[in-house]
Design a protein around this motif. Structure first.
Motif, PDB file in Angstrom:
ATOM      1  N   ASN A   1       0.786  -1.178   0.069  1.00 57.25           N
ATOM      2  CA  ASN A   1       0.044   0.016   0.115  1.00 57.25           C
ATOM      3  C   ASN A   1       0.813   1.167   0.020  1.00 57.25           C
ATOM      4  O   ASN A   1       0.626   2.260  -0.727  1.00 57.25           O
TER       5      ASN A   1
ATOM      6  N   THR B   1       0.632   4.527  -2.608  1.00 54.61           N
ATOM      7  CA  THR B   1       0.531   5.719  -2.399  1.00 54.61           C
ATOM      8  C   THR B   1       1.493   6.674  -2.524  1.00 54.61           C
ATOM      9  O   THR B   1       1.063   7.945  -2.733  1.00 54.61           O
TER      10      THR B   1
ATOM     11  N   THR C   1      -9.285  -0.346  -0.885  1.00 57.48           N
ATOM     12  CA  THR C   1      -8.238   0.719  -0.176  1.00 57.48           C
ATOM     13  C   THR C   1      -8.086   0.683   1.169  1.00 57.48           C
ATOM     14  O   THR C   1      -8.909  -0.226   1.736  1.00 57.48           O
ATOM     15  N   HIS C   2      -6.974   1.323   1.545  1.00 56.67           N
ATOM     16  CA  HIS C   2      -6.502   0.973   3.039  1.00 56.67           C
ATOM     17  C   HIS C   2      -7.147   2.027   3.956  1.00 56.67           C
ATOM     18  O   HIS C   2      -7.073   3.328   3.561  1.00 56.67           O
TER      19      HIS C   2
END
Length: 286
Positions: free
Chosen positions: A43, A47, A77-78
């Motif tokens: 992640n 990002t 999504t995180h």
């Protein structure tokens, strides 16, 4: 290459990328459930568009695209990259109020870089707001640029999809178990009641955070017939928090094809299916 066009579901936990491809000709059937292992946080690489790590992720996506005819991509999504809050519906209904609250919640971030999404709750006088920074989402867009249809889903929306897919009924908690984040979503009679997440450094700290959150979010202490666990650390989460949950709740680890309610060509996997669960659910059409 798959003869039929498939949906690609994707999720990321720590240093692993999990993906699933559905068979559109057969309900609840999957062509493939797979994963890629890396030596970096996936992640974070997405990002930050990490100069060394991001190209490796692009190559993995290219491999999937080359091997299968992909119709759409749906990615989890995180939660650590999002802001979740509940606001009165009167705020949502008034454009000036909406903008004032956005500027307070995202102080220092330009409005053009804010991506808000509003969701209905079981109590109609309130709205649930999820905020993302567009700059953070740029990496996801880059990975899926070759696919016309893309969709990004938050952890609490996985609970919504599970409600539509499995129809568990009654009330339930769904807990997403990330490396340093737990997400908690509550459903009541098929309706979205509330959601929150807890960030932590060590799993041993989670009970303290859980009790602190529950003081302000009484629904966390409510009665839930089922507690569904998914993610990379479901067993550690249950061991740490079981005594804080409703003792009458049935705890379900979504870590097998039968528990999830799907069929796949392979019946055994070299990874925990609970971590691939969001990818599996996102790949399906229902």
């Amino acid at each position: 290459m798959s003869e039929s066009t498939s949906n690609l579901g994707v999720c990321f936990f720590a240093d692993r990328l999990f993906y699933a491809l559905n068979d559109p000709q057969n309900s609840k059937h999957l062509f493939r459930i797979g994963s890629y292992d890396f030596n970096f946080d996936v992640n974070e690489a997405i990002t930050t568009l990490h100069s060394e790590h991001f190209p490796l992720l692009q190559k993995s996506f290219e491999n999937i695209f080359q091997q299968h005819k992909i119709q759409s991509v749906r990615a989890l999504t995180h939660p650590g990259d999002e802001c979740w809050t509940v606001l009165p519906k009167v705020v949502y209904d008034n454009a000036d109020e909406r903008e004032d609250h956005l500027s307070i919640l995202m102080k220092g971030v330009e409005r053009k870089d804010i991506e808000p999404t509003w969701h209905a709750l079981s109590k109609p006088e309130y709205k649930f707001l999820c905020l993302r920074r567009r700059a953070i989402m740029h990496g996801f867009d880059e990975l899926t640029s070759k696919i016309a249809t893309t969709e990004f889903t938050s952890d609490f929306e996985i609970a919504q999809k599970w409600s539509s897919f499995s129809k568990p009924g009654g009330s339930y908690l769904m807990i997403g178990c990330h490396k340093n984040v737990l997400t908690i979503t509550s459903y009541l009679l098929g309706k979205f009641r509330a959601a929150t997440y807890i960030q932590f450094d060590q799993i041993e700290d989670v009970p303290y955070h859980w009790l602190q959150q529950a003081q302000h979010s009484k629904w966390m202490r409510g009665l839930h017939e089922n507690i569904f666990l998914f993610g990379h650390h479901t067993h550690e989460t249950e061991q740490t928090l079981r005594s804080y949950w409703d003792s009458s709740s049935e705890i379900v680890h979504l870590n097998s094809l039968s528990q999830i309610g799907v069929i796949a060509e392979e019946e055994t996997y070299g990874f925990d299916l609970a971590a691939a669960f969001p990818a599996i659910l996102l790949a399906l059409d229902f």
